[in-house]
Write a protein that holds these residues in place. Sequence first.
Motif, mmCIF file in Angstrom:
data_model
loop_
_atom_site.group_PDB
_atom_site.id
_atom_site.type_symbol
_atom_site.label_atom_id
_atom_site.label_comp_id
_atom_site.label_asym_id
_atom_site.label_seq_id
_atom_site.Cartn_x
_atom_site.Cartn_y
_atom_site.Cartn_z
ATOM 1 N N ALA A 130 0.824 -1.205 0.000
ATOM 2 C CA ALA A 130 0.000 0.000 0.000
ATOM 3 C C ALA A 130 0.861 1.259 0.000
ATOM 4 N N ILE A 131 1.993 1.235 0.732
ATOM 5 C CA ILE A 131 2.880 2.402 0.755
ATOM 6 C C ILE A 131 3.447 2.649 -0.632
ATOM 7 N N MET A 132 3.872 1.588 -1.300
ATOM 8 C CA MET A 132 4.362 1.758 -2.663
ATOM 9 C C MET A 132 3.267 2.343 -3.559
ATOM 10 N N PHE A 133 2.057 1.817 -3.432
ATOM 11 C CA PHE A 133 0.954 2.296 -4.260
ATOM 12 C C PHE A 133 0.467 3.677 -3.832
ATOM 13 N N THR A 134 0.957 4.174 -2.677
ATOM 14 C CA THR A 134 0.643 5.547 -2.289
ATOM 15 C C THR A 134 1.138 6.522 -3.345
ATOM 16 N N GLY A 135 2.248 6.177 -3.999
ATOM 17 C CA GLY A 135 2.730 7.013 -5.095
ATOM 18 C C GLY A 135 1.711 7.117 -6.211
ATOM 19 N N LEU A 136 1.035 6.009 -6.462
ATOM 20 C CA LEU A 136 0.006 5.991 -7.493
ATOM 21 C C LEU A 136 -1.180 6.866 -7.093
ATOM 22 N N THR A 137 -1.560 6.788 -5.819
ATOM 23 C CA THR A 137 -2.682 7.609 -5.356
ATOM 24 C C THR A 137 -2.290 9.084 -5.283
ATOM 25 N N ALA A 138 -1.054 9.354 -4.871
ATOM 26 C CA ALA A 138 -0.597 10.742 -4.828
ATOM 27 C C ALA A 138 -0.574 11.348 -6.218
ATOM 28 N N ALA A 139 -0.312 10.509 -7.217
ATOM 29 C CA ALA A 139 -0.344 11.003 -8.593
ATOM 30 C C ALA A 139 -1.716 11.534 -8.943
ATOM 31 N N ASN A 140 -2.741 10.914 -8.376
ATOM 32 C CA ASN A 140 -4.100 11.364 -8.651
ATOM 33 C C ASN A 140 -4.470 12.599 -7.853
ATOM 34 N N VAL A 141 -4.001 12.675 -6.598
ATOM 35 C CA VAL A 141 -4.353 13.827 -5.764
ATOM 36 C C VAL A 141 -3.629 15.084 -6.223
ATOM 37 N N PHE A 142 -2.318 14.963 -6.428
ATOM 38 C CA PHE A 142 -1.511 16.138 -6.745
ATOM 39 C C PHE A 142 -1.119 16.186 -8.218
ATOM 40 N N GLY A 143 -0.683 15.055 -8.738
ATOM 41 C CA GLY A 143 -0.138 15.040 -10.084
ATOM 42 C C GLY A 143 -1.162 15.258 -11.178
ATOM 43 N N VAL A 144 -2.266 14.526 -11.146
ATOM 44 C CA VAL A 144 -3.248 14.620 -12.227
ATOM 45 C C VAL A 144 -3.883 16.012 -12.300
ATOM 46 N N PRO A 145 -4.362 16.574 -11.185
ATOM 47 C CA PRO A 145 -4.914 17.940 -11.289
ATOM 48 C C PRO A 145 -3.877 18.954 -11.774
ATOM 49 N N PHE A 146 -2.651 18.872 -11.223
ATOM 50 C CA PHE A 146 -1.610 19.801 -11.654
ATOM 51 C C PHE A 146 -1.242 19.558 -13.114
ATOM 52 N N GLY A 147 -1.115 18.269 -13.489
ATOM 53 C CA GLY A 147 -0.777 17.945 -14.873
ATOM 54 C C GLY A 147 -1.858 18.380 -15.842
#
Length: 396
Positions: A130-147
């Motif tokens: 789950a910690i590794m996949f936190t990167g995947l979820t963070a991509a959605n919270v911060f990365g996708v909106p910013f991207g």
Amino acid sequence: MPFGLIALAIGAFGIGLTEFVIMGLLPEVAADFSVTEASAGWLISGYALSVVVGALLLTAATTRLPRKPVLLGLLVLFIAGNVLTALSPDYGVAMAGRIVAALSHGAFFGIGSVVAADLVAPEKKARAIAIMFTGLTAANVFGVPFGTFLGQQFGWRSTFWVISVIGVVALVGIGALVRAPRGVGAGVSLRQELSAFRSGQVWLSLLVTILAYGGMFGAFTYIAYTLTSVTGFASAAVPWLLVLFGLGLVAGNAIGGRLADRSVDRTLLWFIAALAAVLVAFGLLAGSQPATMVILVLMGGFGFGTVPALQSRIMHYAGGAPTLASGANIGAFNVGNALGAWAGGVGISAGLGYTSPIWIGAALTTSALGVMLVAVHLAARTRPRADTATFATVTA
């Protein structure tokens, strides 16, 4: 927490951003290449199908190699694919770049899940994943909106240049922080890895992954069109609405990982059932802005909350050769992604409107629940009584 898990999460962040950010940029990409919405959607489906190929072939080809160098090589492939996408002069080259980047995706998460689990004590494996996949979820919270915002302001190509830089950061981080794991794979042959697929539970787990994830992405792939054309939000609000979905992903991933360490099957049954209910509610209430905002959080939470449990389940039933099965499950996630995107596109092309992908997603998720119930029933019949109690409370 081992620092290596943070490095793996950085890699997951970059790869997750590549996979998901295109959804918020579909209108811009379609306009730039003068293609239809459904054709632009193939940049998602094509990516997802290529993940499946990479998950199986690259994982199989590197079975006997040390896992850390393999992870680094996969990140080089990922960077190359995103640079090619950013430079693409036409739709065909953009698709080629997506395919190259996608080939690294499944193998990275499949091998990375095994490495993450190996970095911690056995009773914390699901949480490590789950910690590794936190990167995947963070991509959605911060990365996708910013991207998405970046792509709308400076052109969608700028987003893929930023992703390429993130890939370089991940490459350096994993090289410096991930220690060579125990059992680097040299003693496990491809035949041993393939033997995991003799288990009926492995195949049932893969099917649950395809249907459950396909259900969520059947609804999410065309979410930009749903939010603007059905719910009535302005296009400028889409990036920030995706933050709500991403917050749900983060919460679901964390909670799902902890619950899976107590009971894998029970966690899956409850989360899949809840996701099906949320999708039905979304289909009924998509015209309401307040309801849609709440539903986006719940859809992300229950949808991604299944991931640590699904990955843990298949690694459990794969026994002593989990690498290829783990990669296959990452491939199954993306088969579901492609299935959901394709089915949603069919609904839209048939003139059923932008809520049709939501209803199709609800049907897929309900099917996943049915398969999961069958899997649990068969496992209870074939597993020794003592092992049944153990797996009901603690993941492998």
